[in-house]
Design an enzyme around this catalytic site. Structure first.
Site, short mmCIF file in Angstrom:
data_model
loop_
_atom_site.label_atom_id
_atom_site.label_comp_id
_atom_site.label_asym_id
_atom_site.label_seq_id
_atom_site.Cartn_x
_atom_site.Cartn_y
_atom_site.Cartn_z
CG ASP A 31 27.27 18.24 19.72
OD1 ASP A 31 28.48 17.96 19.62
OD2 ASP A 31 26.36 17.39 19.81
CD GLU A 83 29.51 34.08 -4.39
OE1 GLU A 83 28.59 34.66 -3.81
OE2 GLU A 83 29.47 32.89 -4.73
CB CYS A 120 28.88 29.25 -6.04
SG CYS A 120 28.66 29.96 -4.42
CG HIS A 244 28.10 24.95 -5.12
ND1 HIS A 244 29.33 25.52 -4.85
CD2 HIS A 244 27.20 25.59 -4.32
CE1 HIS A 244 29.16 26.47 -3.94
NE2 HIS A 244 27.89 26.53 -3.59
CE LYS A 253 20.02 19.61 4.00
NZ LYS A 253 19.50 19.06 5.20
N1 CAA Z 1 24.90 16.39 15.68
C1 CAA Z 1 24.62 16.05 14.40
N2 CAA Z 1 23.98 16.88 13.52
C2 CAA Z 1 23.64 18.10 13.96
C3 CAA Z 1 23.87 18.52 15.29
C4 CAA Z 1 24.54 17.60 16.16
N3 CAA Z 1 24.81 17.93 17.42
N4 CAA Z 1 23.40 19.78 15.44
C5 CAA Z 1 22.88 20.14 14.23
N5 CAA Z 1 23.01 19.12 13.35
C6 CAA Z 1 22.61 19.10 11.94
C7 CAA Z 1 21.23 19.69 11.71
O1 CAA Z 1 20.19 18.71 11.93
C8 CAA Z 1 21.34 20.13 10.27
O2 CAA Z 1 21.20 19.00 9.42
P1 CAA Z 1 19.91 18.90 8.45
O3 CAA Z 1 19.94 20.11 7.55
O4 CAA Z 1 20.12 17.64 7.71
O5 CAA Z 1 18.73 18.91 9.34
C9 CAA Z 1 22.81 20.57 10.15
O6 CAA Z 1 23.49 19.97 11.24
C10 CAA Z 1 22.98 22.09 10.27
O7 CAA Z 1 22.38 22.51 11.46
P2 CAA Z 1 21.43 23.79 11.47
O8 CAA Z 1 20.47 23.75 10.31
O9 CAA Z 1 20.86 23.94 12.83
O10 CAA Z 1 22.53 24.90 11.20
P3 CAA Z 1 22.37 26.44 11.11
O11 CAA Z 1 21.04 26.93 11.52
O12 CAA Z 1 23.52 26.99 11.84
O13 CAA Z 1 22.47 26.80 9.54
C11 CAA Z 1 23.06 26.83 7.26
C12 CAA Z 1 23.02 25.98 8.54
C13 CAA Z 1 21.64 27.33 6.92
C14 CAA Z 1 23.56 25.99 6.13
C15 CAA Z 1 23.99 28.06 7.51
O14 CAA Z 1 25.27 27.61 7.82
C16 CAA Z 1 24.05 29.02 6.36
O15 CAA Z 1 23.22 29.94 6.27
N6 CAA Z 1 25.07 28.89 5.45
C17 CAA Z 1 25.26 29.80 4.33
C18 CAA Z 1 24.28 29.54 3.21
C19 CAA Z 1 24.57 28.25 2.49
O16 CAA Z 1 25.67 27.74 2.47
N7 CAA Z 1 23.53 27.72 1.82
C20 CAA Z 1 23.69 26.53 1.00
C21 CAA Z 1 22.86 26.61 -0.26
S1 CAA Z 1 23.21 28.14 -1.13
C22 CAA Z 1 24.69 27.83 -1.92
O17 CAA Z 1 25.08 26.72 -2.08
C23 CAA Z 1 25.46 28.99 -2.41
C24 CAA Z 1 26.60 29.24 -1.51
O18 CAA Z 1 27.68 28.71 -1.72
C25 CAA Z 1 26.39 30.10 -0.34
#
Ligand code: CAA
Length: 440
Positions: A31, A83, A120, A244, A253
């Site tokens: 979606d 990085e 980062c 960040h 959050k």
């Molecule tokens: N409509 C509205 N919202 C929706 C939706 C829809 N149709 N479908 C999903 N969502 C929401 C979910 O509820 C979720 O929100 P919440 O966290 O508030 O519940 C959000 O969209 C993301 O959905 P998912 O959790 O299902 O997404 P995902 O499983 O694909 O993973 C992620 C998300 C874990 C961030 C992934 O993208 C990831 O691993 N990213 C890399 C790691 C990262 O960025 N981590 C951040 C902290 S670490 C950091 O900051 C260092 C860095 O730079 C990497």
């Protein structure tokens, strides 16, 4: 004491764009609102085939030097935070200096060069190093060039693929800065974590969900540590809080937790405690599942209140405008957030001189830092000089096939020859080893 801080800043985006709701989500069968509403992203920047961390860094630095009339002799230190480094010995700053030396009369032989690594947060750590170097009086009247540059790419099929990006931010750190003064006070939250790793590999191994929790836990520790040296933060003291931003949903959050902490507002917590039968403030923030559930309930309740929404719209939302369009730039991300907020304020005709930013930096592995910045009276000219809107508008919008092709081309394990999607225009381009950094 003379103010020390960021005198000038420049942004250089990768020249390609991936439309997340329009191109990426349909291909993944997802979606589009997961991106626009959940993660808070509309697009990511990508490097074209002639771009890499060196060319983006050199282009950002060159633009900064030209605009500020800086010559190599004005720069006593060049630190690159990344990085995405490709060389385990020679720092990226030497490659960048090499590029710049091809277009200036002088050289950087006198300059101390280095490369900073802590995921980062390294961009902010490089600012700290420059600040300390100037404060120690070792700068001999010169400033420091700090560049945060990354190609934040994840393996195809990894959940992180949704949060990619590429770009560089160059900053000139000096005495009597035009943009912001850095606070002497800082707070840290640091722990040995395995949320995001790249042990001799190009693409990260990420525990995405855990990385979100670690970010929140370390940021909270850093805020508490900052308050222990700078005194309690009050929401009215801060005009913007750039954090960040791996994706805007992450900052949404963090903002709620920061708000709860700095308002010391027990009213809403007491209300919630009654509802859920316990105080949502246990100590084991990052390990306790029950607490996480309670916290989510707390956040849902807080989100619905007008006073929180008002604070969020004024203090946090403006920091996310650019990030929504460019994705994660790793080391550059928090510095893009600062620019985003100041640019929004400039466009609204606000006078911010003397106002405070509360800056929250984070690096996986993991460490958070909180420091404050005081906006200086040259900020409007500095921000007005940026051409970031033009850069974003000029990016080439990739089809899915284009995306797969360029992703393969940037995968060091694959030997893929890809045509350029865009035409370089008076910029440094990667033109093969030994000739890298040629200006076209
Ligand atoms: N409509 C509205 N919202 C929706 C939706 C829809 N149709 N479908 C999903 N969502 C929401 C979910 O509820 C979720 O929100 P919440 O966290 O508030 O519940 C959000 O969209 C993301 O959905 P998912 O959790 O299902 O997404 P995902 O499983 O694909 O993973 C992620 C998300 C874990 C961030 C992934 O993208 C990831 O691993 N990213 C890399 C790691 C990262 O960025 N981590 C951040 C902290 S670490 C950091 O900051 C260092 C860095 O730079 C990497």
């Amino acid at each position: 004491m003379t103010a020390v801080g960021i005198d000038a800043i420049e942004i250089w985006t990768g020249n390609l764009k991936l439309d997340l709701p329009g191109t990426f989500a349909p291909e993944k069968g997802e979606d589009p609102e997961k991106y626009t509403k959940g993660l808070g992203l509309t697009a990511s920047s990508f490097p074209d085939s002639y771009e890499d961390i060196v060319t983006m860094a050199a282009n950002a630095a060159h633009r900064l030097m030209e605009r500020k009339g800086l010559e190599p002799e004005d720069i006593g230190r060049i630190d690159v935070a990344t990085e995405s480094a490709f060389d385990n010995s020679k720092p990226v700053s030497t490659y960048v200096a090499g590029c710049l030396e091809t277009v200036y009369d002088g050289d950087f032989h006198h300059a101390n060069k280095g490369e900073r690594k802590f995921a980062c947060i390294a961009g902010t750590q490089s600012l700290d190093d420059a600040y300390n170097w100037i404060r120690a009086g070792r700068n001999r009247g010169r400033g420091a060039l700090v560049i945060a540059t990354d190609t934040a790419l994840y393996a195809r099929g990894d959940a992180g693929e949704a949060t990619q990006g590429a770009g560089a931010v160059a900053m000139y750190i000096a005495e009597d800065p035009d943009l912001v003064e850095l606070s002497a006070e800082q707070g840290y939250g640091s722990a040995d974590e395995t949320d995001f790793l790249k042990p001799n590999q190009q693409f990260p191994s990420v525990d995405g969900k855990r990385s979100v929790q670690v970010y929140l836990a370390r940021m909270r520790e850093a805020l508490e540590d900052y308050e222990s040296v700078a005194g309690d933060v009050h929401p009215d003291d801060i005009v913007f809080a750039p954090f960040h931003t791996p994706f805007p949903g992450m900052v949404r959050k963090a903002a709620m937790l920061a708000y709860r902490h700095i308002t010391r507002d027990t009213a809403i917590e007491d209300e919630l405690a009654e509802e859920i039968g316990r105080q949502p403030r246990p100590e084991a923030f990052d390990t306790d599942d029950a607490y996480r559930d309670a916290l989510r309930e707390y956040m849902d309740a807080l989100k619905g209140t007008a006073r929180y929404q008002e604070w969020y719209d004024a203090t946090i939302d403006p920091t996310l405008t650019l990030s929504r369009e460019v994705g994660n730039w790793y080391t550059g991300s928090v510095h893009v957030a600062r620019v985003s907020a100041l640019k929004t304020a400039l466009e609204a005709g606000r006078d911010l001189t003397g106002e405070q930013l509360l800056v929250g930096s984070y690096g996986s592995g993991a460490q958070a830092e909180i420091h404050a910045e005081t906006i200086q009276d040259g900020w409007e000219d500095e921000i007005a000089a940026l051409n970031v809107d033009e850069q974003l508008a000029n990016r080439y919008d990739m089809s899915w096939d284009d995306y797969e092709e360029i992703h393969d081309a940037h995968n060091h394990d694959m030997d893929v020859d890809v045509e350029e999607f865009t035409t370089p225009s008076e910029e440094f381009v990667f033109d093969g080893w030994g000739r890298m950094g040629e200006r076209k």
